[in-house]
Scaffold this motif. Structure first.
Motif, PDB file in Angstrom:
ATOM      1  N   ALA A  29       1.460  -1.915  -4.624  1.00 13.59           N
ATOM      2  CA  ALA A  29       2.894  -1.602  -4.568  1.00 13.59           C
ATOM      3  C   ALA A  29       3.613  -2.362  -3.465  1.00 13.59           C
ATOM      4  O   ALA A  29       4.827  -2.247  -3.322  1.00 13.59           O
ATOM      5  N   TYR A  30       2.872  -3.144  -2.698  1.00 13.84           N
ATOM      6  CA  TYR A  30       3.505  -3.868  -1.596  1.00 13.84           C
ATOM      7  C   TYR A  30       4.200  -5.115  -2.117  1.00 13.84           C
ATOM      8  O   TYR A  30       3.591  -5.943  -2.789  1.00 13.84           O
ATOM      9  N   ALA A  31       5.472  -5.254  -1.798  1.00 13.89           N
ATOM     10  CA  ALA A  31       6.301  -6.321  -2.372  1.00 13.89           C
ATOM     11  C   ALA A  31       6.436  -7.545  -1.471  1.00 13.89           C
ATOM     12  O   ALA A  31       7.159  -8.471  -1.821  1.00 13.89           O
ATOM     13  N   GLY A  32       5.763  -7.566  -0.344  1.00 10.06           N
ATOM     14  CA  GLY A  32       5.882  -8.713   0.556  1.00 10.06           C
ATOM     15  C   GLY A  32       5.386  -9.985  -0.101  1.00 10.06           C
ATOM     16  O   GLY A  32       4.435  -9.968  -0.867  1.00 10.06           O
ATOM     17  N   ASN A  33       6.037 -11.110   0.206  1.00 11.93           N
ATOM     18  CA  ASN A  33       5.654 -12.359  -0.456  1.00 11.93           C
ATOM     19  C   ASN A  33       5.349 -13.496   0.513  1.00 11.93           C
ATOM     20  O   ASN A  33       5.174 -14.615   0.098  1.00 11.93           O
ATOM     21  N   ASN A  66       3.672  17.306  -1.934  1.00 14.32           N
ATOM     22  CA  ASN A  66       2.469  16.494  -2.118  1.00 14.32           C
ATOM     23  C   ASN A  66       2.367  15.363  -1.090  1.00 14.32           C
ATOM     24  O   ASN A  66       1.336  15.146  -0.490  1.00 14.32           O
ATOM     25  N   VAL A  67       3.460  14.639  -0.887  1.00 11.71           N
ATOM     26  CA  VAL A  67       3.446  13.464  -0.008  1.00 11.71           C
ATOM     27  C   VAL A  67       4.791  13.326   0.690  1.00 11.71           C
ATOM     28  O   VAL A  67       5.840  13.580   0.094  1.00 11.71           O
ATOM     29  N   LEU A  68       4.747  12.909   1.943  1.00 12.42           N
ATOM     30  CA  LEU A  68       5.949  12.534   2.687  1.00 12.42           C
ATOM     31  C   LEU A  68       5.792  11.086   3.129  1.00 12.42           C
ATOM     32  O   LEU A  68       4.702  10.668   3.532  1.00 12.42           O
ATOM     33  N   SER A  69       6.863  10.324   3.041  1.00 13.93           N
ATOM     34  CA  SER A  69       6.846   8.922   3.475  1.00 13.93           C
ATOM     35  C   SER A  69       7.871   8.744   4.585  1.00 13.93           C
ATOM     36  O   SER A  69       8.997   9.231   4.480  1.00 13.93           O
ATOM     37  N   PHE A  70       7.472   8.039   5.626  1.00 13.58           N
ATOM     38  CA  PHE A  70       8.333   7.789   6.769  1.00 13.58           C
ATOM     39  C   PHE A  70       8.440   6.282   7.001  1.00 13.58           C
ATOM     40  O   PHE A  70       7.618   5.698   7.711  1.00 13.58           O
ATOM     41  N   PRO A  71       9.433   5.613   6.384  1.00 15.84           N
ATOM     42  CA  PRO A  71       9.589   4.176   6.590  1.00 15.84           C
ATOM     43  C   PRO A  71       9.912   3.858   8.048  1.00 15.84           C
ATOM     44  O   PRO A  71      10.692   4.568   8.684  1.00 15.84           O
ATOM     45  N   ILE A  80       3.105  -8.833  12.648  1.00 21.33           N
ATOM     46  CA  ILE A  80       2.698  -7.717  11.801  1.00 21.33           C
ATOM     47  C   ILE A  80       3.914  -6.850  11.509  1.00 21.33           C
ATOM     48  O   ILE A  80       4.629  -6.427  12.414  1.00 21.33           O
ATOM     49  N   ILE A  81       4.135  -6.572  10.229  1.00 29.59           N
ATOM     50  CA  ILE A  81       5.220  -5.682   9.821  1.00 29.59           C
ATOM     51  C   ILE A  81       4.672  -4.264   9.760  1.00 29.59           C
ATOM     52  O   ILE A  81       3.679  -4.002   9.071  1.00 29.59           O
ATOM     53  N   GLN A  82       5.292  -3.367  10.517  1.00 31.69           N
ATOM     54  CA  GLN A  82       4.914  -1.952  10.469  1.00 31.69           C
ATOM     55  C   GLN A  82       5.770  -1.276   9.398  1.00 31.69           C
ATOM     56  O   GLN A  82       6.961  -1.079   9.593  1.00 31.69           O
ATOM     57  N   LEU A  83       5.156  -0.948   8.251  1.00 37.65           N
ATOM     58  CA  LEU A  83       5.921  -0.340   7.164  1.00 37.65           C
ATOM     59  C   LEU A  83       6.267   1.114   7.448  1.00 37.65           C
ATOM     60  O   LEU A  83       7.342   1.578   7.105  1.00 37.65           O
ATOM     61  N   GLY A  84       5.345   1.847   8.017  1.00 34.99           N
ATOM     62  CA  GLY A  84       5.594   3.254   8.305  1.00 34.99           C
ATOM     63  C   GLY A  84       4.376   4.102   8.013  1.00 34.99           C
ATOM     64  O   GLY A  84       3.251   3.607   7.937  1.00 34.99           O
ATOM     65  N   HIS A 118       8.342   3.880  -1.271  1.00 37.55           N
ATOM     66  CA  HIS A 118       9.282   4.549  -0.359  1.00 37.55           C
ATOM     67  C   HIS A 118       9.280   3.892   1.021  1.00 37.55           C
ATOM     68  O   HIS A 118      10.336   3.771   1.654  1.00 37.55           O
ATOM     69  N   LEU A 119       8.114   3.464   1.499  1.00 31.93           N
ATOM     70  CA  LEU A 119       8.055   2.796   2.806  1.00 31.93           C
ATOM     71  C   LEU A 119       8.858   1.501   2.815  1.00 31.93           C
ATOM     72  O   LEU A 119       9.263   1.025   3.872  1.00 31.93           O
ATOM     73  N   GLN A 120       9.076   0.944   1.632  1.00 35.41           N
ATOM     74  CA  GLN A 120       9.852  -0.289   1.504  1.00 35.41           C
ATOM     75  C   GLN A 120      11.302   0.006   1.118  1.00 35.41           C
ATOM     76  O   GLN A 120      12.029  -0.865   0.665  1.00 35.41           O
ATOM     77  N   ASN A 121      11.699   1.261   1.323  1.00 35.99           N
ATOM     78  CA  ASN A 121      13.070   1.738   1.126  1.00 35.99           C
ATOM     79  C   ASN A 121      13.522   1.836  -0.321  1.00 35.99           C
ATOM     80  O   ASN A 121      14.711   1.875  -0.593  1.00 35.99           O
ATOM     81  N   PHE A 122      12.583   1.890  -1.254  1.00 36.67           N
ATOM     82  CA  PHE A 122      12.940   2.267  -2.613  1.00 36.67           C
ATOM     83  C   PHE A 122      13.088   3.780  -2.605  1.00 36.67           C
ATOM     84  O   PHE A 122      12.318   4.483  -1.950  1.00 36.67           O
ATOM     85  N   ASP A 123      14.076   4.282  -3.306  1.00 36.72           N
ATOM     86  CA  ASP A 123      14.253   5.728  -3.355  1.00 36.72           C
ATOM     87  C   ASP A 123      14.693   6.164  -4.740  1.00 36.72           C
ATOM     88  O   ASP A 123      14.657   5.374  -5.684  1.00 36.72           O
ATOM     89  N   HIS A 124      15.130   7.384  -4.852  1.00 40.52           N
ATOM     90  CA  HIS A 124      15.476   7.947  -6.157  1.00 40.52           C
ATOM     91  C   HIS A 124      16.986   7.972  -6.398  1.00 40.52           C
ATOM     92  O   HIS A 124      17.432   8.513  -7.386  1.00 40.52           O
ATOM     93  N   SER A 125      17.762   7.366  -5.523  1.00 43.46           N
ATOM     94  CA  SER A 125      19.212   7.437  -5.672  1.00 43.46           C
ATOM     95  C   SER A 125      19.752   6.394  -6.643  1.00 43.46           C
ATOM     96  O   SER A 125      20.876   6.486  -7.087  1.00 43.46           O
ATOM     97  N   ASP A 126      18.964   5.392  -6.975  1.00 44.86           N
ATOM     98  CA  ASP A 126      19.379   4.336  -7.887  1.00 44.86           C
ATOM     99  C   ASP A 126      18.478   4.404  -9.122  1.00 44.86           C
ATOM    100  O   ASP A 126      17.255   4.403  -9.016  1.00 44.86           O
TER     101      ASP A 126
END
Length: 129
Positions: A29-33, A66-71, A80-84, A118-126
């Protein structure tokens, strides 16, 4: 680019996926390129009481989840990128898998992919997200 998942198992339950599988699902699920940059995320596996406390402290909700994500929303630090952080409640994920007639690994894969997004700031608002 790859994502290094740091796993802290503070709760053990029968049939938890291996670290390798958890890592694989997060990576998928990591989108880094940029292959020259490494990203890191932390996964904390907890019990029901702990996830209730986190949900109360950070979301002001007095219930289990079930799960909490903290970006982290930080840029690269020393390359190094710290995703969260991801906090996953093993007993709830296992109960949901049974309720939804899924294998435990299939539901953990869903939770890891969803949380990593979610750590990459995708959410459910869109709708597209």
């Amino acid at each position: 680019m790859r994502l290094n998942l740091i796993i802290d198992r503070q709760h053990e339950i029968k049939d938890l996926p291996t670290d390798g599988l958890l890592q694989q699902w997060a990576n998928s699920a990591y989108a880094g390129n940029d292959s020259s940059i490494i990203a890191e995320a932390a996964l904390l596996i907890v019990d029901r009481a702990t996830i209730i406390q986190y949900n109360h402290d950070y979301r002001q909700q007095n219930k289990a989840t079930n799960v909490l994500s903290f970006p982290a929303n930080l840029g690269a630090i020393n390359g190094i990128i710290q995703l969260g952080d991801i906090v996953a409640c093993a007993p709830i994920i296992h109960a949901e898998a049974e309720q939804q007639d899924k294998t435990i690994n299939a539901h953990w894969a869903h939770m890891m992919i969803h949380s990593t997004l979610h750590l990459q700031n995708f959410d459910h608002s869109d709708t597209e997200e």
